[in-house]
Design a protein around this motif. Sequence first.
Motif, short mmCIF file in Angstrom:
data_model
loop_
_atom_site.label_atom_id
_atom_site.label_comp_id
_atom_site.label_asym_id
_atom_site.label_seq_id
_atom_site.Cartn_x
_atom_site.Cartn_y
_atom_site.Cartn_z
N ASP A 64 31.47 15.47 52.58
CA ASP A 64 31.31 14.24 53.36
C ASP A 64 32.65 13.94 54.01
O ASP A 64 33.70 14.11 53.38
N PRO A 65 32.67 13.52 55.27
CA PRO A 65 33.94 13.24 55.95
C PRO A 65 34.83 12.27 55.17
O PRO A 65 36.06 12.36 55.26
N ASN A 66 34.24 11.37 54.40
CA ASN A 66 35.03 10.41 53.63
C ASN A 66 35.78 11.05 52.48
O ASN A 66 36.64 10.42 51.87
N ALA A 71 40.64 11.15 55.55
CA ALA A 71 40.02 9.90 55.12
C ALA A 71 40.74 9.34 53.89
O ALA A 71 40.86 8.11 53.74
N LEU A 72 41.22 10.21 53.02
CA LEU A 72 41.96 9.74 51.84
C LEU A 72 43.30 9.13 52.24
O LEU A 72 43.77 8.17 51.62
N ILE A 73 43.89 9.69 53.29
CA ILE A 73 45.12 9.10 53.82
C ILE A 73 44.83 7.70 54.36
O ILE A 73 45.61 6.76 54.17
N GLN A 74 43.70 7.55 55.04
CA GLN A 74 43.32 6.23 55.56
C GLN A 74 43.19 5.21 54.42
O GLN A 74 43.65 4.07 54.54
N LYS A 75 42.56 5.62 53.33
CA LYS A 75 42.40 4.71 52.19
C LYS A 75 43.75 4.29 51.63
O LYS A 75 43.96 3.13 51.27
#
Length: 236
Positions: A64-66, A71-75
């Motif tokens: 999954d893209p998340n 995406a982990l960097i975004q979080k």
Amino acid sequence: MVRLLKFRYIFLMMAILGCRDSSKKSAPEGAETGLPAEETPAVTQNTKTILFFGDSLTAGLGLDPNQAFPALIQKRLDSLGYSYQVVNAGLSGETTASGRNRLDWVLRQPVGVFVLELGANDGLRGIPLSETRKNLEEMIVKVREKYPGARIVLAGMQLPPNMGPEYTGEFQDLFPELAQKHQVMLIPFLLKGVGGVPEMNQADGIHPTAEGHAVVAENVWEVLGPVLVEYAGSRP
């Protein structure tokens, strides 16, 4: 044995990364970024963009893209209160040549930090390293010309020894040499702690699992974190 396993892993990884034909034909708006146009994040005046530009490792193939490391960097950015929007512009099978051709499209949006993760497919195909170097260099220069204030991070990769000691040595040295020449930050090896570790990879033994991407995200953050601290106005 562990060293051999790592080399086998890297070789298999690049075989998969390079198996897709990287030639691109005209596509609808948004297709060349690897994301549908409607999924391209809106960037406000007060939001800076971190753009991850790479191949299937960046795209998070099989997940999954998340769960992919961008995406982990975004979080992490959100948890630290940084006003950044991460854009995942990874595309499976990308080479430095196809990436160079795709770059103008991606740079249509403002970029605050540009993370360049390309080159492994070039190495697998035995593309002359002078061409790989030229393509990477042109991309770095183009980003800097388009957005002079942007910070650039280059992700390094390694090749197995069966490609020949001269070629593999020059390939490995290519990334730090470019980073030094153009004064950009370097991630020495994107897959540190993941390559050759079975539990960190999917059933194909090649692409990282969600847990593997978490490790990759840590590798990226080791370099990206200080870049953001240095970047003037990086905090809201």
